[in-house]
Design a protein around this motif. Structure first.
Motif, PDB file in Angstrom:
ATOM      1  N   GLY A  84       0.275  -1.137   0.236  1.00 57.46           N
ATOM      2  CA  GLY A  84      -0.186  -0.063  -0.130  1.00 57.46           C
ATOM      3  C   GLY A  84       0.950   1.706  -0.184  1.00 57.46           C
ATOM      4  O   GLY A  84       2.463   1.411  -0.578  1.00 57.46           O
ATOM      5  N   GLU A  85       0.232   2.143   0.105  1.00 56.78           N
ATOM      6  CA  GLU A  85       1.155   3.840   0.475  1.00 56.78           C
ATOM      7  C   GLU A  85       0.534   4.525   1.419  1.00 56.78           C
ATOM      8  O   GLU A  85      -0.652   4.161   2.026  1.00 56.78           O
ATOM      9  N   GLU A  86       1.540   5.541   1.690  1.00 60.44           N
ATOM     10  CA  GLU A  86       0.697   6.250   3.583  1.00 60.44           C
ATOM     11  C   GLU A  86       1.457   6.975   3.430  1.00 60.44           C
ATOM     12  O   GLU A  86       2.543   7.479   2.769  1.00 60.44           O
ATOM     13  N   GLY A 100      -4.031  -0.046   1.154  1.00 59.81           N
ATOM     14  CA  GLY A 100      -3.483  -0.971   0.245  1.00 59.81           C
ATOM     15  C   GLY A 100      -4.221  -1.831   1.099  1.00 59.81           C
ATOM     16  O   GLY A 100      -5.867  -2.041   1.418  1.00 59.81           O
ATOM     17  N   HIS A 101      -3.773  -3.574   0.435  1.00 56.80           N
ATOM     18  CA  HIS A 101      -4.752  -4.896   0.613  1.00 56.80           C
ATOM     19  C   HIS A 101      -3.209  -5.614   0.957  1.00 56.80           C
ATOM     20  O   HIS A 101      -2.681  -5.680   0.803  1.00 56.80           O
ATOM     21  N   LEU A 102      -4.025  -6.460   1.622  1.00 55.30           N
ATOM     22  CA  LEU A 102      -3.946  -7.531   2.062  1.00 55.30           C
ATOM     23  C   LEU A 102      -4.047  -8.607   1.295  1.00 55.30           C
ATOM     24  O   LEU A 102      -4.631  -9.337   1.425  1.00 55.30           O
ATOM     25  N   MET A 131       5.591  -2.523   2.280  1.00 54.12           N
ATOM     26  CA  MET A 131       5.642  -3.770   2.247  1.00 54.12           C
ATOM     27  C   MET A 131       4.947  -3.792   3.214  1.00 54.12           C
ATOM     28  O   MET A 131       6.190  -4.062   4.325  1.00 54.12           O
ATOM     29  N   MET A 132       4.024  -4.835   4.296  1.00 49.60           N
ATOM     30  CA  MET A 132       3.883  -4.918   4.983  1.00 49.60           C
ATOM     31  C   MET A 132       3.627  -6.849   5.391  1.00 49.60           C
ATOM     32  O   MET A 132       3.021  -7.425   5.170  1.00 49.60           O
ATOM     33  N   LEU A 133       5.048  -7.224   5.999  1.00 51.76           N
ATOM     34  CA  LEU A 133       5.102  -8.509   6.440  1.00 51.76           C
ATOM     35  C   LEU A 133       4.024  -9.061   7.486  1.00 51.76           C
ATOM     36  O   LEU A 133       3.677  -8.153   8.793  1.00 51.76           O
ATOM     37  N   VAL A 134       3.016  -9.635   7.240  1.00 49.11           N
ATOM     38  CA  VAL A 134       2.060 -10.380   8.742  1.00 49.11           C
ATOM     39  C   VAL A 134       2.556 -11.532   9.113  1.00 49.11           C
ATOM     40  O   VAL A 134       2.870 -12.793   7.532  1.00 49.11           O
ATOM     41  N   TYR A 135       2.463 -12.145  10.343  1.00 42.32           N
ATOM     42  CA  TYR A 135       2.701 -12.953  10.794  1.00 42.32           C
ATOM     43  C   TYR A 135       1.735 -13.462  11.413  1.00 42.32           C
ATOM     44  O   TYR A 135       1.170 -12.654  11.980  1.00 42.32           O
ATOM     45  N   LEU A 172       3.345  -7.933  12.654  1.00 44.04           N
ATOM     46  CA  LEU A 172       3.473  -7.364  11.637  1.00 44.04           C
ATOM     47  C   LEU A 172       4.458  -6.243  10.955  1.00 44.04           C
ATOM     48  O   LEU A 172       5.354  -5.408  12.436  1.00 44.04           O
ATOM     49  N   VAL A 173       5.278  -6.661   9.922  1.00 46.18           N
ATOM     50  CA  VAL A 173       6.972  -6.031  10.251  1.00 46.18           C
ATOM     51  C   VAL A 173       6.553  -4.858   8.893  1.00 46.18           C
ATOM     52  O   VAL A 173       7.160  -5.253   7.356  1.00 46.18           O
ATOM     53  N   PRO A 174       6.402  -3.396   9.254  1.00 45.94           N
ATOM     54  CA  PRO A 174       6.489  -2.420   8.147  1.00 45.94           C
ATOM     55  C   PRO A 174       7.680  -2.414   7.195  1.00 45.94           C
ATOM     56  O   PRO A 174       8.544  -1.820   8.025  1.00 45.94           O
TER      57      PRO A 174
END
Length: 201
Positions: A84-86, A100-102, A131-135, A172-174
């Motif tokens: 996404g964008e911020e 953004g989109h998950l 980009m966010m990594l989701v764990y 979350l790892v942005p």
């Protein structure tokens, strides 16, 4: 006469078939409500994430591989990621807004928004791709909550920076690249929602 009867029967059959599709939708077309469990093992590999990141960030992704390697060595393979964008700004106190989109393997893709305040040694303003990594995401709806920053989690290599946000077992790892990789030591959090809002709290 026989031809006409056959044609009428065919039209009736087609109409009945269409009615059945509308009245009794197939399960695969049913809209997911976000509470379905994400199956174990539905993760993304490091090479796949790096490739996606390079395509997303473009020419400013020089240190992306090193940052992603750091995240994978610490947390393993994510079972989702956000593109996404911020925009954000701060002068001791600030706020950040994004959309953004998950993306998930088996639970579909979902529009997502985030916003949150920050307080601390953090100055500047930027607009960035992220980009966010989701764990450890058990369901899609589990992401719609507040995630607090982990102290000392800032990591910057070659113009690409990463921080870490945690809520319960979900991590979350942005990852931000280029001029947007403004890292500050702050006490902020991000709140993720299904609809946009101007309220960062």
């Amino acid at each position: 006469m026989a031809k006409r009867s056959w044609r009428v029967a065919s039209q009736i059959s087609a109409a009945f078939f269409i009615y059945c599709l509308i009245a009794f939708p197939h399960p695969s077309f049913a809209q997911a409500n976000g509470n379905e469990p994400i199956p174990p093992g539905s993760t993304y590999g490091e090479d796949e994430i790096v490739k996606t990141g390079h395509q997303f960030f473009g020419s400013v992704s020089g240190g992306l591989a090193s940052v992603v390697e750091k995240a994978f060595s610490r947390y393993g393979e994510p079972n989702g990621y956000i593109l996404g964008e911020e925009g954000s700004g701060a002068f001791v106190a600030g706020a950040r807004y994004g959309e953004g989109h998950l993306y998930t393997r088996n639970a579909g893709n979902h529009k997502i928004y985030w916003q949150g305040p920050s307080v601390g040694w953090d100055f500047g303003a930027d607009g960035a791709r992220v980009m966010m990594l989701v764990y450890n995401l058990p369901t899609v709806n589990s992401v719609y909550q507040r995630f607090g920053g982990v102290n000392g989690s800032a990591y910057l290599v070659g113009g690409v920076g990463m921080t870490v946000l945690v809520k319960d077992d979900v991590v979350l790892v942005p990852v931000r690249a280029g001029l947007g990789a403004r890292l500050g030591l702050n006490l902020g959090y991000l709140k993720f929602t299904q609809k946009p809002t101007w309220n960062p709290f």
